[in-house]
Design a protein around this motif. Structure first.
Motif, short mmCIF file in Angstrom:
data_model
loop_
_atom_site.label_atom_id
_atom_site.label_comp_id
_atom_site.label_asym_id
_atom_site.label_seq_id
_atom_site.Cartn_x
_atom_site.Cartn_y
_atom_site.Cartn_z
N LYS A 1 44.20 40.90 90.41
CA LYS A 1 43.03 40.40 91.27
C LYS A 1 41.92 39.82 90.08
CE LYS A 1 39.34 41.40 94.49
NZ LYS A 1 38.58 42.33 95.40
N SER A 2 41.86 40.71 89.16
CA SER A 2 40.80 40.08 88.19
C SER A 2 41.60 40.06 86.49
CB SER A 2 39.75 41.17 87.78
OG SER A 2 40.49 42.69 87.75
N THR A 3 42.88 40.38 86.32
CA THR A 3 43.41 40.35 85.13
C THR A 3 44.76 39.37 85.26
OG1 THR A 3 42.43 42.27 84.35
CG2 THR A 3 44.13 41.36 83.23
N ILE A 4 44.74 38.51 84.18
CA ILE A 4 46.10 37.61 84.14
C ILE A 4 46.61 37.86 82.71
CG2 ILE A 4 46.79 35.33 84.22
CD1 ILE A 4 44.11 34.55 85.86
N PHE A 5 48.02 38.03 82.79
CA PHE A 5 48.91 38.17 81.75
C PHE A 5 49.42 36.88 81.41
CE2 PHE A 5 47.57 42.44 83.26
CZ PHE A 5 47.28 43.08 82.12
N VAL A 6 49.46 36.50 80.29
CA VAL A 6 50.30 35.22 79.88
C VAL A 6 51.03 35.42 78.34
CG1 VAL A 6 49.97 32.95 79.43
CG2 VAL A 6 48.44 33.83 80.91
N ARG A 7 52.07 34.74 78.23
CA ARG A 7 52.80 34.87 77.06
C ARG A 7 53.52 33.41 76.80
NH1 ARG A 7 57.78 38.58 78.54
NH2 ARG A 7 58.80 37.02 79.88
N GLY A 8 53.45 33.12 75.38
CA GLY A 8 53.91 31.69 75.29
C GLY A 8 54.54 31.61 73.62
N MET A 9 54.85 30.45 73.34
CA MET A 9 55.47 30.15 72.10
C MET A 9 54.85 28.79 71.64
SD MET A 9 57.50 31.37 69.65
CE MET A 9 58.85 32.32 70.41
N ILE A 10 54.49 28.63 70.41
CA ILE A 10 54.19 27.27 69.79
C ILE A 10 55.12 27.00 69.05
CG2 ILE A 10 52.33 26.20 68.26
CD1 ILE A 10 50.23 28.18 69.44
N TYR A 11 55.39 25.61 69.12
CA TYR A 11 56.36 24.73 68.20
C TYR A 11 55.93 23.81 67.44
CZ TYR A 11 59.44 27.09 71.95
OH TYR A 11 59.87 27.81 72.77
N SER A 12 56.63 23.39 66.45
CA SER A 12 56.34 22.55 65.45
C SER A 12 57.63 21.51 65.45
CB SER A 12 55.89 22.79 64.13
OG SER A 12 55.96 21.81 63.36
N ASP A 13 57.27 20.35 66.07
CA ASP A 13 58.68 19.53 66.18
C ASP A 13 59.67 20.33 66.73
OD1 ASP A 13 57.14 17.13 65.29
OD2 ASP A 13 57.87 17.48 63.33
N ASP A 14 59.81 20.81 67.79
CA ASP A 14 60.66 21.96 68.22
C ASP A 14 61.28 23.32 67.63
OD1 ASP A 14 60.76 20.22 70.37
OD2 ASP A 14 62.38 18.92 69.52
N ARG A 15 60.61 23.40 66.41
CA ARG A 15 60.62 24.83 65.70
C ARG A 15 59.70 25.84 65.83
NH1 ARG A 15 59.69 21.69 61.77
NH2 ARG A 15 58.36 23.27 60.81
N PRO A 16 60.21 26.99 66.26
CA PRO A 16 59.10 27.82 66.69
C PRO A 16 58.09 28.40 65.37
CG PRO A 16 61.29 28.70 67.21
CD PRO A 16 61.53 27.48 66.37
N VAL A 17 56.88 28.09 65.68
CA VAL A 17 55.76 28.42 64.63
C VAL A 17 55.08 29.72 64.70
CG1 VAL A 17 55.91 26.08 63.45
CG2 VAL A 17 54.10 26.66 65.26
N MET A 18 54.73 30.10 66.11
CA MET A 18 53.95 31.29 66.68
C MET A 18 54.29 31.68 68.00
SD MET A 18 50.00 31.77 66.12
CE MET A 18 49.17 31.22 67.85
#
Length: 142
Positions: free
Chosen positions: A112-129
């Motif tokens: 109701k009040s909290t949303i949990f999110v996860r993800g990945m950042i890529y540089s030209d399709d390589r994972p960076v973070m």
């Protein structure tokens, strides 16, 4: 806040938020939705670099924070707002100038009040973070 549509250039047709002064300064960051879900992106420019010649970690963390809200955007259609409560990041590799920096992720739980999110950042399709975080959702006072 109402997103605007980029009218020209590489991110033509993508959404961005010009009324976010910090994101406009450090980004700009863009968001769109494709068949796989939300994707965010920016082109790594000289202004994003650190002295070591890779995108500054603070820029990547700002992009991750932008993505927390971009991924959870549908939760705010009722007029509610949100603030970042927590954010965890793990740096994996550097992104170089000129790279297309993208991100995808998912909502892992929505209360109701909290949303949990996860993800990945890529540089030209390589994972960076990788990143994860929680957003506190609230209704603004009149």
């Amino acid at each position: 806040m109402t997103p605007q549509i980029q009218s020209e250039g590489e991110f033509k047709g993508w959404q961005y938020w010009p009324e976010e002064p910090f994101e406009s300064h450090v980004g700009p960051f863009y968001r769109t939705v494709d068949q796989e879900g939300v994707i965010g992106a920016f082109r790594a420019e000289h202004k994003h670099m650190n002295a070591g010649g890779v995108v500054h970690g603070g820029c990547l963390m700002s992009f991750a924070d932008f993505m927390l809200f971009s991924i959870a955007w549908d939760a705010f259609e009722d007029g509610s707002m949100g603030v970042t409560m927590t954010m965890n990041t793990e740096f994996l590799e550097g992104a170089r100038e000129g790279a297309l920096v993208t991100s995808r992720g998912e909502v892992t739980r929505m209360g109701k009040s909290t949303i949990f999110v996860r993800g990945m950042i890529y540089s030209d399709d390589r994972p960076v973070m990788s990143y994860s975080g929680s957003i506190r959702r609230f209704t603004p006072r009149a």
